[in-house]
Design an enzyme around this catalytic site. Structure first.
Site, mmCIF file in Angstrom:
data_model
loop_
_atom_site.group_PDB
_atom_site.id
_atom_site.type_symbol
_atom_site.label_atom_id
_atom_site.label_comp_id
_atom_site.label_asym_id
_atom_site.label_seq_id
_atom_site.Cartn_x
_atom_site.Cartn_y
_atom_site.Cartn_z
ATOM 1 N N ASN A 96 25.087 85.749 58.780
ATOM 2 C CA ASN A 96 26.069 85.293 57.799
ATOM 3 C C ASN A 96 27.334 86.117 57.996
ATOM 4 O O ASN A 96 27.391 87.272 57.595
ATOM 5 C CB ASN A 96 25.474 85.497 56.390
ATOM 6 C CG ASN A 96 26.459 85.185 55.289
ATOM 7 O OD1 ASN A 96 27.531 84.619 55.538
ATOM 8 N ND2 ASN A 96 26.101 85.548 54.068
ATOM 9 N N TRP A 97 28.316 85.491 58.625
ATOM 10 C CA TRP A 97 29.544 86.242 58.957
ATOM 11 C C TRP A 97 30.464 86.400 57.743
ATOM 12 O O TRP A 97 31.483 87.080 57.825
ATOM 13 C CB TRP A 97 30.287 85.547 60.106
ATOM 14 C CG TRP A 97 29.582 85.678 61.446
ATOM 15 C CD1 TRP A 97 28.444 86.393 61.704
ATOM 16 C CD2 TRP A 97 29.978 85.091 62.699
ATOM 17 N NE1 TRP A 97 28.106 86.284 63.036
ATOM 18 C CE2 TRP A 97 29.033 85.490 63.669
ATOM 19 C CE3 TRP A 97 31.031 84.265 63.103
ATOM 20 C CZ2 TRP A 97 29.110 85.089 65.013
ATOM 21 C CZ3 TRP A 97 31.122 83.865 64.437
ATOM 22 C CH2 TRP A 97 30.171 84.281 65.376
ATOM 23 N N LYS A 98 30.135 85.740 56.649
ATOM 24 C CA LYS A 98 30.951 85.811 55.415
ATOM 25 C C LYS A 98 32.425 85.533 55.741
ATOM 26 O O LYS A 98 32.705 84.805 56.691
ATOM 27 C CB LYS A 98 30.738 87.165 54.725
ATOM 28 C CG LYS A 98 29.252 87.445 54.498
ATOM 29 C CD LYS A 98 28.989 88.583 53.555
ATOM 30 C CE LYS A 98 27.481 88.772 53.397
ATOM 31 N NZ LYS A 98 27.135 89.807 52.449
ATOM 32 N N HIS A 153 24.379 81.686 47.719
ATOM 33 C CA HIS A 153 24.484 83.116 48.022
ATOM 34 C C HIS A 153 24.958 83.850 46.764
ATOM 35 O O HIS A 153 25.781 83.325 46.004
ATOM 36 C CB HIS A 153 25.459 83.339 49.188
ATOM 37 C CG HIS A 153 25.401 84.741 49.717
ATOM 38 N ND1 HIS A 153 26.023 85.779 49.085
ATOM 39 C CD2 HIS A 153 24.748 85.264 50.775
ATOM 40 C CE1 HIS A 153 25.767 86.901 49.763
ATOM 41 N NE2 HIS A 153 25.000 86.615 50.788
ATOM 42 N N GLU A 166 27.028 86.086 46.311
ATOM 43 C CA GLU A 166 28.484 86.251 46.202
ATOM 44 C C GLU A 166 29.133 84.983 45.637
ATOM 45 O O GLU A 166 30.114 85.051 44.903
ATOM 46 C CB GLU A 166 29.076 86.621 47.580
ATOM 47 C CG GLU A 166 28.710 88.059 47.950
ATOM 48 C CD GLU A 166 28.555 88.310 49.441
ATOM 49 O OE1 GLU A 166 29.000 87.493 50.251
ATOM 50 O OE2 GLU A 166 27.953 89.352 49.793
ATOM 51 N N GLU A 215 17.239 87.617 48.739
ATOM 52 C CA GLU A 215 18.205 88.694 48.953
ATOM 53 C C GLU A 215 18.428 89.470 47.656
ATOM 54 O O GLU A 215 19.244 89.049 46.815
ATOM 55 C CB GLU A 215 19.547 88.102 49.405
ATOM 56 C CG GLU A 215 19.473 87.334 50.701
ATOM 57 C CD GLU A 215 20.842 87.250 51.381
ATOM 58 O OE1 GLU A 215 20.942 87.722 52.511
ATOM 59 O OE2 GLU A 215 21.793 86.767 50.763
ATOM 60 N N GLY A 253 24.732 94.631 51.593
ATOM 61 C CA GLY A 253 25.900 95.404 51.995
ATOM 62 C C GLY A 253 25.902 96.841 51.507
ATOM 63 O O GLY A 253 26.926 97.516 51.563
ATOM 64 N N SER A 267 20.894 94.305 53.902
ATOM 65 C CA SER A 267 20.953 95.488 54.777
ATOM 66 C C SER A 267 19.909 95.479 55.891
ATOM 67 O O SER A 267 19.374 96.531 56.233
ATOM 68 C CB SER A 267 20.863 96.767 53.944
ATOM 69 O OG SER A 267 21.976 96.865 53.064
ATOM 70 N N GLY A 278 23.890 90.087 57.253
ATOM 71 C CA GLY A 278 25.331 90.107 57.022
ATOM 72 C C GLY A 278 26.006 91.081 57.970
ATOM 73 O O GLY A 278 26.307 90.767 59.119
ATOM 74 N N GLY A 279 26.220 92.308 57.499
ATOM 75 C CA GLY A 279 26.955 93.336 58.252
ATOM 76 C C GLY A 279 26.526 93.475 59.712
ATOM 77 O O GLY A 279 27.372 93.502 60.617
HETATM 78 P P1 PGA Z 1 24.035 92.499 54.511
HETATM 79 O O1 PGA Z 1 24.300 91.022 53.907
HETATM 80 O O2 PGA Z 1 23.111 92.305 55.701
HETATM 81 O O3 PGA Z 1 25.386 92.989 54.912
HETATM 82 O O4 PGA Z 1 23.393 93.306 53.449
HETATM 83 C C1 PGA Z 1 23.271 90.075 53.779
HETATM 84 C C2 PGA Z 1 23.791 88.811 53.138
HETATM 85 O O5 PGA Z 1 24.573 88.898 52.173
HETATM 86 O O6 PGA Z 1 23.431 87.687 53.554
#
Ligand code: PGA
Length: 266
Positions: free
Chosen positions: A10-12, A104, A106, A176, A182, A222, A243-244
């Site tokens: 997930n590149w956000k 998600h 967010e 999640e 993150g 994470s 994500g990251g």
């Molecule tokens: P993260 O993000 O790996 O940076 O914790 C995961 C996500 O939000 O899908």
């Protein structure tokens, strides 16, 4: 029943078109040495404006586009119309997507997405022939007050409401925990597995044993190259939403490589 692992990046809201293309090329150059059968299902979710940049280079390795799939990070449930700023499932499909991430945390937090909206999106995605990656997760406050399972179960019941067992079976869920996204604080893998097994039970209750056995449920929060092997070794964790660590080819490729090293039949 065997559930093929999924590693989804997930590149956000990151990377311009050129950067997205470079990162995608970096993943492609790793996967070219493996067959689609050996690899986990790999899904990349760029921002909408970069989908065409990665789509343009997706298939030129001769794999026919079978090694890396593309996902949208969100969608609207209507096909078209006066919804300024939105994108439909048909449009994502037209752009080359096979998956769409929905719900998600967010989006729930910053864009007020409700369970009802997520359910409408899931139905539209499945009706359009794509696969939803439905996210769920608890806040730290909810975890500390002991309502994690109750909260997640209600998110899942709402998201899957009115969806046929056959469609539930092909869907993907990502658990999640919000406090792990993150933050570098990965959820203990036994605990993540326990929650995911609980989610599978909820799926069994709403869509039957076959769907519960087929649906792939990922962990996210994470995930790093050094956490994935232990996570993948657990009975119910079918992959990761990253994500990251998906923003650098080296770390994402290492996550894929470490996933392939864990041979567990689920
Ligand atoms: P993260 O993000 O790996 O940076 O914790 C995961 C996500 O939000 O899908």
């Amino acid at each position: 029943m065997s559930r093929k692992p999924i590693i989804a990046g997930n590149w956000k809201m990151n990377l311009l078109r050129g950067q997205a293309k470079d990162l995608f090329e970096g993943i492609k150059s790793f996967v070219k040495d493996y067959s689609a059968k050996e690899l986990p299902t790999i899904v990349i979710a760029p921002v909408f404006t970069s989908i065409s940049a990665v789509e343009a280079v997706k298939c030129d390795c001769g794999c026919g586009g079978t090694k890396i799939s593309i996902a949208g990070q969100n969608c609207h449930w209507e096909n078209s119309g006066a919804y300024t700023g939105e994108v439909s499932v048909e449009m994502l499909k037209d752009a080359g997507c096979d998956y769409v991430i929905i719900g998600h945390s967010e989006r729930r937090q910053y864009f007020s997405e409700t369970d009802e909206m997520i359910n409408k999106k899931a139905k539209a995605i499945l009706a359009g022939g794509l696969i939803p990656i439905i996210c769920c997760g608890e806040t730290l406050e909810q975890r500390e007050s002991g309502v994690t399972d109750q909260h997640i179960a209600s998110q899942i019941r709402a998201a899957l409401s009115g969806i046929s067992s056959e469609d539930v079976a092909k869907s993907v869920i990502a658990y999640e925990p919000i406090w792990a996204i993150g933050t570098g604080k990965t959820c203990d893998s036994d605990e993540a597995n326990r929650v995911i097994a609980m989610i599978r039970n909820v799926v069994k209750d709403v869509a039957g044993a076959e769907a519960a056995d087929s649906i792939r449920i990922l962990y996210g929060g994470s995930v790093k190259p050094n956490t994935i092997a232990e996570q993948m070794s657990k009975s119910d964790i079918d992959g990761a939403l990253v994500g990251g660590a998906s923003l650098k080819a080296d770390s994402f490729n290492e996550i894929i490589a470490n996933t392939m090293k864990v041979v567990v039949s689920k």
